[in-house]
Structures are given as C-alpha cells and as structure tokens.
Design an enzyme around this catalytic site. Structure first.
Site, mmCIF file in Angstrom:
data_model
loop_
_atom_site.group_PDB
_atom_site.id
_atom_site.type_symbol
_atom_site.label_atom_id
_atom_site.label_comp_id
_atom_site.label_asym_id
_atom_site.label_seq_id
_atom_site.Cartn_x
_atom_site.Cartn_y
_atom_site.Cartn_z
ATOM 1 N N ASP A 73 -23.574 -8.569 4.790
ATOM 2 C CA ASP A 73 -24.970 -8.108 4.770
ATOM 3 C C ASP A 73 -25.486 -7.494 6.075
ATOM 4 O OD1 ASP A 73 -24.433 -9.814 2.685
ATOM 5 O OD2 ASP A 73 -26.196 -11.058 2.948
ATOM 6 N N GLN A 89 -23.876 -9.578 9.211
ATOM 7 C CA GLN A 89 -23.052 -10.763 9.011
ATOM 8 C C GLN A 89 -21.620 -10.456 9.428
ATOM 9 O OE1 GLN A 89 -24.155 -14.062 7.165
ATOM 10 N NE2 GLN A 89 -25.575 -13.186 8.638
ATOM 11 N N TRP A 132 -26.737 -17.255 8.639
ATOM 12 C CA TRP A 132 -26.701 -16.346 7.496
ATOM 13 C C TRP A 132 -27.845 -15.326 7.566
ATOM 14 C CZ3 TRP A 132 -25.286 -20.157 2.880
ATOM 15 C CH2 TRP A 132 -23.980 -20.607 3.076
#
Ligand SMILES: *[C@@H]1O[C@H](CO)[C@@H](O)[C@H](O)[C@H]1NC(C)=O
Ligand SMILES: *[C@@H]1O[C@H](CO)[C@@H](O)[C@H](O)[C@H]1NC(C)=O
Ligand SMILES: *[C@@H]1O[C@H](CO)[C@@H](O)[C@H](O)[C@H]1NC(C)=O
Ligand SMILES: *[C@@H]1O[C@H](CO)[C@@H](O)[C@H](O)[C@H]1NC(C)=O
Ligand SMILES: *[C@@H]1O[C@H](CO)[C@@H](O)[C@H](O)[C@H]1NC(C)=O
Ligand SMILES: *[C@@H]1O[C@H](CO)[C@@H](O)[C@H](O)[C@H]1NC(C)=O
Ligand SMILES: *[C@@H]1O[C@H](CO)[C@@H](O)[C@H](O)[C@H]1NC(C)=O
Length: 590
Positions: A73, A89, A132
């Site tokens: 991402d 990420q 995350w």
C-alpha cells in the site's frame, strides 16, 4: 525452481508443451545444462528459446518501486514545503509480505524520486508485528501528523500517531511516536480487534472538530467507523458510522474526499467545502478498489450515497485491473487531487524471490468527478509527459475488419500511446446485456479480441512478439443500450507471455458513452516493461496490468499495433506515440 499456480505438475506441463511445441532433443539438453548452471534461470523448452524468468528487464523504468524487497500500500502521500512525499508499506528484509515499515521517498516532480530512511519502524509493543497503512493530515498549525495502524504481537490492531521530529525539515526525515500511543484502540461494541485498520486523512466538521474514518469489520459487516477529536491526539468513537454495508465483511483502506462535478481542480478537505460538492467514499475489498459517489450530510455527520447498490459486484471501481489500497491527497502546489495505488506482481512468489523485488505503485493520477457527478475520471499526472521522447504522429488511418497498423519509431518496451477511434457508423453495434456487468472479466474472455462484433473489438496490441504468439490486447467493443451506448474496455493478458505460472486474466470494465455527442473513443496506454497501464474514454475506465513477456527478456523486441477486428470499419483520427525515458526512481539514497 519451476513455480506455477494452477496445480499441474512439471511432468504434465512438459508433456503438454511437447505436444504443443515439438522441439529437438539437443535444445532440451542445452536447456538442462543451463538450468543446472544457475538457480536464477528457468527454461522454456517450447522452442529453442532459453529465457531467464528473473530478468532485471522486467523492472519498470518510470513506475515507483524501491531497489528491492516487498512493497504494498501507498501511505500518507502529501505535498509539504515544496516536496511530494510518498510513504509505502515495505518489508525491509524480504521479498514476501511481513514486518511492515513505512518506507519513505520524496520528489519535486512526482516522476523522479529520492529514497530516504524509513519513517516508521517496528519499535513499540503496539506495532511489534508491523506499522501498517494510514494517512498524513496537515494540522491547523501546519504540522503534518501520521495516523497509522499498529499491529501488536498477536496482530491486534490499534491506531497510532507520529509527528515529525523537526517539522522545519522539508524532507520530514525523522518521526516521533508520542507516549500517548496507541491513540485509538478497538474498543466499543461489535469491533473485531484484528479487523480494525487504515485510518483516513482527517477533515474538520462544522463544529471545528477533527474527524477520521477507520476501516473495520463490525458485527460481521463492513464499516467506515467515525472518530472525532479536538486536538488530533485524543479520539472518541462517534456512536454512528460514516457508512456501512452488509454486502461485504471488511473494508480496508477507506479514502474519503470531496470533489466538484466537472471540475478537474481538487478540493482541500481541511478548507471549506463548497455546497455543490459531492463526496466520494472509496474502499478496498475483493482485491480491488471500489467507490461510491454521494453527499456528506453534515447534520447527520454521515456519508449518503446517491445510489445504494446492494450487489457489490456492481460497485464502481477506481481501476478494473491490478490496483489496490489506493490513497488520494490534495496537491496544494497545483490544486488537484492525486491518487496512488499499488499493483502486485502477477508472477509467482519464487519468481519474486529470484528477482529480489515485488510490487510497484501505479502512476500517480489526477482524479476528479465527471460533470454529472456519476463517476470519477483519472489521468496520469501531467509531469509523466516530461519523459516523452521521439513523438510519432498519424492521422486518418482507416482500419477495416482484420487490419493491423504497426506503430513504428517508438521504444515499444517503454512507451506512451494516445489513440482516438472514430466509428463511421454505430448502426452495427450489438445489443448490450446488463448481466455482463456482474462479471466483466468473464465477458472479456468471451468477447475476445479475435471475436468479431458489430462495432469492435478495436484497440491496441502491445508487447507483441514477431509471430503474435505473445501479445497483450487492450481493446474496446461498443454496445447499444436502451438510450445510450455502453463501451466495454478489456486488457487481455491471456496471451501476454509464453511463460506459465503467471496470473493472466482478461480484465474489463464498462463505461457509458454518448457517442453521438463525443464521436471519438480515446485510449491511452503506458507501457513500462512489466506494466501496461491503460485509460479508456478519457479516464472513465482505467486498467492496470502486469505482464512478463519472454520476448522482452530475449531482446527480440516487441511490436505495437492499432487493430480492428470488428465488422464495421473505424477511423483512427489521431495516433500519437512516444518513447519514454527512464526516470530516476529511488536509485540513490538521500
Ligand atoms: C521478520 O523479521 C524477523 C526478524 O526480526 C525474521 O525472523 C522474519 O523472518 C521476518 N519475517 C518476514 C516475513 O520477513
Ligand atoms: C530542523 O530542520 C531545519 C531545516 O532543515 C534545520 O535548519 C534545523 O537545523 C533542524 N533542526 C534540528 C534541531 O535539527
Ligand atoms: C442489510 O442491508 C440491507 C440494505 O441496506 C438492509 O435492508 C438489511 O436490513 C441489512 N441487514 C442487516 C442484517 O443489517
Ligand atoms: C473549479 O474549482 C476551483 C476550486 O474550487 C475553482 O477555483 C474554479 O473556479 C472551479 N472552476 C470552474 C470552471 O468552476
Ligand atoms: C495480487 O496478485 C494475485 C495474483 O497472483 C491476485 O490473485 C491477488 O488478489 C492480487 N491482489 C492483491 C490485492 O493482493
Ligand atoms: C529517438 O531520437 C533520438 C535522437 O533523434 C535517436 O537517437 C533515438 O534512436 C530515437 N529513439 C527511438 C526509439 O527511435
Ligand atoms: C483478429 O482476428 C484474427 C482472426 O481471427 C486473429 O488472427 C487476430 O489475432 C485478431 N487480432 C487480435 C489483436 O486478437
């Protein structure tokens, strides 16, 4: 090291290949010797070709990727003190997912990128299993703040905050996690601690308080939870949801923004939103990014879609191909909204291990609402055009049924092509069947580029080998609906490579088109080695695709054609093609 996904073993495959492509024994023996030579070489005995699966030639030249390892991402894109920032990420130690950190790059032009040190690492118990996805919001005092999801040692999720250690530094090199973390825990009724992530960029409501949405599974259905805060640090859950749907169970990466119909300028969420503005809620599910257009009811503090569609297969999509976890931001430099999205590899994880890298970001795209406010349109940011070289220009090429026009003078492995098709008549368009909307990939397999229709297929063939054994077709087909025309756009990967073990769907999407008024159907396709990114109908349908042609690795080159296989002749009123220069993407560490 032969890897494949679809369950047929090597002996079976060899037999199949022998039946399909007879070859002499010596070429096989040569192949085996070469295979023994290097773990990085895989052989394709279907001809005398010997191809390395893991060539650096599949690395893209102008898409965003780091030098090595796994990425997914895009996170917290922003424009700050003259620089574009992209976090993403990243697994710093491996080419498989896991151990996620926020890697960080900056750019002055969205094309060339400088790699900086990691912005967020797994340093605290609350992010032990990963930092995350999340967003960046620029606060009232001009300071940016990261909100991200921390995954603890059992992967339970909570939202965490980080601030620049020195917000005067335009590079925002160092980030600090305050002791108040995590700032939002998965507390309250109905929440599942391991399905609670991806905070949005913040916006302020009429009461002056900050709001964010968080993706979640709530009592088994999908929700964009709403949280409020005075100071961006201390948050409380609002007792209603921004929006929810029981047609799916979890939304990842919600994105929420305002846009004015028909206006390509973007809106800054932290400024006053004009009354005429619509709001868009994007969510990631089913391996793709879907969205709804509606209004943000300030009184109820809720998103209200213009049309509630129960069947999620019919929801609009940001991109109909390989594109996920997208994230948009307002670019104050040029007053536009830009969206980033991730495209994974479509080869095997053992190919990835051998290549040493996995995942790219699709091109940054300007995103806006069409004039009737019914759907989003997207176009690669204009800066991408700075890489164009050696323009080829053609006008008035008539393509009758079966015609192929070769586009020469362009580097076919790194190209940007814009083409306009003008059908002489629409009388022959076949009838549209709405049930096709439920499974556009199935329809693209049936409505193949070699299956003649009344009007279409016509389009581009890219990365084609000499004999067309390998090729990727991006094409249109026009259908007559009750009051309008429906156009199918496909990006068909089924013959994109002679290699096996690849994921090769025929991606597809439909768009409505007033052909009487607009006359021309446009296609722009950017070819970047293993990436084929296409924009149909001026950005109404976008399809990102990953391909791994053997011809590219063998240096046999590739061809590019405009073609028509439909019964009705079409005119190519305009065709422009450029070679694309390599960009400086993360080659140097800052
Ligand atoms: C994550 O890091 C640990 C060491 O910190 C390592 O043992 C493990 O293999 C890594 N996992 C992945 C998926 O990269
Ligand atoms: C903060 O960044 C600015 C701009 O780069 C720099 O001049 C200043 O020295 C930095 N301050 C600290 C404490 O590092
Ligand atoms: C699911 O959604 C539909 C349509 O919005 C609604 O009619 C129905 O009551 C919902 N069911 C549940 C269990 O929430
Ligand atoms: C588009 O929106 C921008 C920003 O709100 C505004 O300045 C501009 O006037 C609008 N353009 C049109 C044509 O409405
Ligand atoms: C990534 O690639 C595979 C094909 O290997 C696909 O099935 C998967 O759903 C893709 N997308 C995401 C978001 O993981
Ligand atoms: C592009 O133009 C340059 C300069 O005229 C030339 O050297 C180069 O070979 C051309 N590239 C292609 C792909 O035609
Ligand atoms: C067009 O149709 C012909 C005949 O069926 C086929 O050989 C050719 O491959 C088709 N073109 C494309 C791009 O599929």
């Amino acid at each position: 090291m032969f890897h494949h996904r679809h369950g047929c073993g090597w002996p079976f495959l060899l037999l199949l290949l022998l039946l399909l492509f007879p070859f002499d024994e010596s070429s096989l023996l040569r192949g085996q010797a070469a295979a023994a030579d290097s773990h990085r070489v895989v052989l394709y005995p279907q001809s005398t070709r010997v191809s390395s699966i893991v060539s650096s030639k599949y690395r893209t030249a102008f898409h965003f990727q780091p030098p090595k390892n796994w990425i997914n991402d895009p996170n917290g894109p922003l424009y700050y003190k003259g620089l574009y920032h992209l976090f993403y990420q990243y697994n710093p130690g491996s080419v498989v997912p896991g151990n996620k950190t926020w890697a960080h790059s900056v750019s002055a032009d969205l094309v060339n990128w400088l790699r900086l040190e990691s912005a967020l690492d797994r340093t605290e118990p609350y992010d032990a299993k990963g930092c995350w996805s999340g967003s960046v919001t620029v606060l009232a005092d001009g300071r940016p703040a990261i909100l991200y999801t921390g995954a603890d040692d059992v992967k339970n999720q909570a939202q965490c905050i980080a601030f620049p250690s020195n917000s005067s530094d335009p590079y925002l090199r160092e980030w600090t996690k305050p002791s108040s973390n995590p700032v939002i825990r998965p507390d309250g009724p109905g929440l599942t601690p391991n399905q609670f992530r991806d905070p949005t960029t913040g916006w302020t409501g009429p009461d002056g308080q900050w709001r964010i949405a968080v993706g979640a599974e709530l009592d088994g259905y999908s929700a964009a939870l709403l949280y409020k805060s005075e100071d961006f640090v201390s948050w409380s859950r609002v007792d209603h949801l921004l929006y929810s749907s029981n047609s799916s169970t979890m939304w990842e990466c919600p994105d929420f923004f305002a846009a004015l119909p028909g206006n390509t300028s973007g809106l800054d969420l932290s400024a006053a939103i004009p009354n005429r503005a619509k709001h868009v809620l994007k969510m990631s599910l089913d391996s793709c990014d879907k969205y709804m257009v509606g209004v943000y009811d300030l009184e109820a503090d809720k998103f209200v879609p213009d049309n509630v569609v129960d069947d999620r297969r019919l929801w609009l999509r940001i991109d109909y191909g390989n594109y996920y976890a997208s994230k948009s931001f307002f670019d104050a430099k040029k007053g536009r909204r830009i969206i980033w999205g991730w495209a994974n590899e479509s080869d095997s994880s053992s190919d990835d291990a051998a290549k040493g890298w996995a995942g790219i970001q699709a091109l940054p795209r300007t995103i806006w609402l069409d004039s009737d406010g019914s759907q989003l349109l997207q176009w690669p940011v204009e800066e991408v055009e700075s890489l164009r070289r050696n323009e080829t220009n053609h006008q008035g090429i008539e393509l009758k049924k079966g015609d192929m026009f070769e586009i020469k003078g362009t580097d076919t492995l790194q190209a940007d092509v814009e083409i306009e098709f003008e059908p002489g008549t629409m009388d022959e368009a076949d009838a549209f069947d709405p049930s096709w909307l439920l499974n556009t990939e199935k329809h693209c397999r049936e409505a193949d580029a070699s299956a003649p229709g009344g009007l279409g297929p016509f389009g581009l063939v890219v990365l084609a080998s000499d004999d067309m054994e390998e090729h990727t077709a991006v094409h249109f087909r026009v259908y007559k609906s009750k009051h309008k025309h429906m156009i199918l756009m496909c990006s068909d990967l089924r013959r994109s490579s002679l290699r096996s073990g690849l994921y090769t769907p025929a991606y597809g999407g439909f768009f409505e088109f007033d052909l009487e008024k607009e006359k021309k159907i446009s296609l722009r396709t950017l070819i970047d080695r293993s990436a084929v990114e296409s924009f149909g109908g001026g950005g109404r349908v976008c399809i990102m695709a990953r391909v791994y042609p053997v011809a590219l690795v063998d240096d046999r080159g590739a061809h590019m054609y405009a073609f028509n296989n439909g019964t009705t002749a079409v005119m190519v009123s305009q065709l422009k093609a450029w070679s694309m220069k390599r960009a400086q993407v993360n080659v140097k560490k800052g």
